[in-house]
Scaffold this motif. Sequence first.
Motif, PDB file in Angstrom:
ATOM      1  N   THR A 130       0.814  -1.214   0.000  1.00 14.13           N
ATOM      2  CA  THR A 130       0.000   0.000   0.000  1.00 14.13           C
ATOM      3  C   THR A 130       0.847   1.264   0.000  1.00 14.13           C
ATOM      4  OG1 THR A 130      -0.148  -0.150   2.414  1.00 14.13           O
ATOM      5  CG2 THR A 130      -1.964  -1.073   1.139  1.00 14.13           C
ATOM      6  N   ARG A 131       2.172   1.125  -0.065  1.00 13.17           N
ATOM      7  CA  ARG A 131       3.034   2.296  -0.136  1.00 13.17           C
ATOM      8  C   ARG A 131       2.794   3.026  -1.452  1.00 13.17           C
ATOM      9  NH1 ARG A 131       8.662   0.291   0.301  1.00 13.17           N
ATOM     10  NH2 ARG A 131       7.945  -0.249   2.385  1.00 13.17           N
ATOM     11  N   ARG A 132       2.734   4.340  -1.403  1.00 16.70           N
ATOM     12  CA  ARG A 132       2.431   5.121  -2.590  1.00 16.70           C
ATOM     13  C   ARG A 132       3.624   5.171  -3.535  1.00 16.70           C
ATOM     14  NH1 ARG A 132      -0.411   9.808   1.051  1.00 16.70           N
ATOM     15  NH2 ARG A 132      -2.357   8.708   1.383  1.00 16.70           N
ATOM     16  N   SER A 133       3.351   5.171  -4.814  1.00 18.02           N
ATOM     17  CA  SER A 133       4.401   5.163  -5.820  1.00 18.02           C
ATOM     18  C   SER A 133       4.931   6.570  -6.072  1.00 18.02           C
ATOM     19  CB  SER A 133       3.862   4.586  -7.136  1.00 18.02           C
ATOM     20  OG  SER A 133       2.841   5.413  -7.650  1.00 18.02           O
ATOM     21  N   ALA A 134       6.110   6.647  -6.748  1.00 21.17           N
ATOM     22  CA  ALA A 134       6.719   7.934  -7.048  1.00 21.17           C
ATOM     23  C   ALA A 134       5.903   8.711  -8.073  1.00 21.17           C
ATOM     24  CB  ALA A 134       8.144   7.719  -7.553  1.00 21.17           C
ATOM     25  N   GLU A 147      -2.881   8.342  -6.741  1.00 21.45           N
ATOM     26  CA  GLU A 147      -2.439   7.541  -5.604  1.00 21.45           C
ATOM     27  C   GLU A 147      -2.016   8.398  -4.417  1.00 21.45           C
ATOM     28  OE1 GLU A 147      -0.839   3.432  -6.519  1.00 21.45           O
ATOM     29  OE2 GLU A 147       0.141   4.652  -8.057  1.00 21.45           O
ATOM     30  N   ALA A 148      -1.778   9.692  -4.642  1.00 19.22           N
ATOM     31  CA  ALA A 148      -1.434  10.571  -3.528  1.00 19.22           C
ATOM     32  C   ALA A 148      -2.644  10.816  -2.643  1.00 19.22           C
ATOM     33  CB  ALA A 148      -0.894  11.896  -4.053  1.00 19.22           C
ATOM     34  N   THR A 149      -3.838  10.885  -3.257  1.00 12.73           N
ATOM     35  CA  THR A 149      -5.065  11.137  -2.494  1.00 12.73           C
ATOM     36  C   THR A 149      -5.962   9.911  -2.405  1.00 12.73           C
ATOM     37  OG1 THR A 149      -6.261  11.877  -4.469  1.00 12.73           O
ATOM     38  CG2 THR A 149      -5.046  13.550  -3.210  1.00 12.73           C
ATOM     39  N   ARG A 150      -5.599   8.841  -3.146  1.00 10.70           N
ATOM     40  CA  ARG A 150      -6.413   7.624  -3.231  1.00 10.70           C
ATOM     41  C   ARG A 150      -7.777   7.899  -3.852  1.00 10.70           C
ATOM     42  NH1 ARG A 150      -3.790   2.795  -1.301  1.00 10.70           N
ATOM     43  NH2 ARG A 150      -1.731   3.564  -0.807  1.00 10.70           N
ATOM     44  N   GLN A 151      -7.863   8.931  -4.671  1.00  9.62           N
ATOM     45  CA  GLN A 151      -9.137   9.253  -5.313  1.00  9.62           C
ATOM     46  C   GLN A 151      -9.176   8.708  -6.736  1.00  9.62           C
ATOM     47  OE1 GLN A 151     -10.370  13.368  -6.716  1.00  9.62           O
ATOM     48  NE2 GLN A 151     -11.807  13.127  -4.998  1.00  9.62           N
ATOM     49  N   VAL A 152     -10.336   8.156  -7.098  1.00 13.45           N
ATOM     50  CA  VAL A 152     -10.559   7.648  -8.456  1.00 13.45           C
ATOM     51  C   VAL A 152     -11.729   8.409  -9.061  1.00 13.45           C
ATOM     52  CG1 VAL A 152     -11.230   5.652  -9.860  1.00 13.45           C
ATOM     53  CG2 VAL A 152      -9.682   5.354  -7.912  1.00 13.45           C
ATOM     54  N   THR A 153     -11.549   8.893 -10.277  1.00 17.08           N
ATOM     55  CA  THR A 153     -12.632   9.565 -10.987  1.00 17.08           C
ATOM     56  C   THR A 153     -12.786   8.960 -12.367  1.00 17.08           C
ATOM     57  OG1 THR A 153     -11.148  11.283 -11.884  1.00 17.08           O
ATOM     58  CG2 THR A 153     -12.247  11.749  -9.787  1.00 17.08           C
ATOM     59  N   ARG A 154     -13.996   9.047 -12.895  1.00 16.75           N
ATOM     60  CA  ARG A 154     -14.235   8.695 -14.287  1.00 16.75           C
ATOM     61  C   ARG A 154     -14.974   9.852 -14.946  1.00 16.75           C
ATOM     62  NH1 ARG A 154     -16.980   3.522 -17.518  1.00 16.75           N
ATOM     63  NH2 ARG A 154     -16.337   4.347 -19.561  1.00 16.75           N
TER      64      ARG A 154
END
Length: 231
Positions: A130-134, A147-154
């Motif tokens: 679950t570590r965030r990627s660069a 991945e910085a905010t864990r938000q997904v949008t479409r």
Amino acid sequence: MERPPLVYGQGQQLLVVDDEPGITEMLATTLGLAGYQVRTAATGRDALRLVATEHPDLVILDVMLPDIDGFEVCRRVSEQPDAPPVLLLTARNSVLDKVTGLTTGADDYLTKPFSIPEVLARVQVLLRRTRRSADPVLSVGGVVMDEATRQVTRDGRVVELSPTEYRLLRYLMVNAGRVVSKSQVLEHVWRHDFGDGVVEKVVSRLRQKLDATGTPLIHTVRGFGYSLREG
């Protein structure tokens, strides 16, 4: 037979939730000696309060709690912003219980009795996974994952996902245009063979949320697996 080396933490905050004092004390002491900061809770309500106020990096959660069922606690935790990974502990070992736990947002599943080296290894894997990627932004066919905010949008619409659905979507997005098998999904999303039924159920839930207002993006390739692509 030589035992694998124990894996040590780097001060990450863990929350252990169990109403059995012996198990709670054993886990808290062992994890503390292994380099983690540990808080404990004996009820579901206390667990939810600590998750909201302490923001642990990982939750170790017993299914059988005196007030709120562990599956329900897991579901509520998974709905919180930047939800921590959840490792379920339970005496139950049925396929239905595993499916229930994993589809309510659990990241992994350990059946009692368990060994300390296995707990430490599972904790380390979940924290690493679950570590965030660069490079924190993925984008495929109008779907954007930050991945910085864990938000997904479409197409600008926020898509609310459980941690399990999030990891599945991320794996499909990283492999966009390719066909991935159910066994590959199990290996990369859960790292355990929980059976094809778990994959099918989580894919179905993800489809319902992702394709609610747009054309289907997740395609079933019969006999092979799944592919995330436009058209």
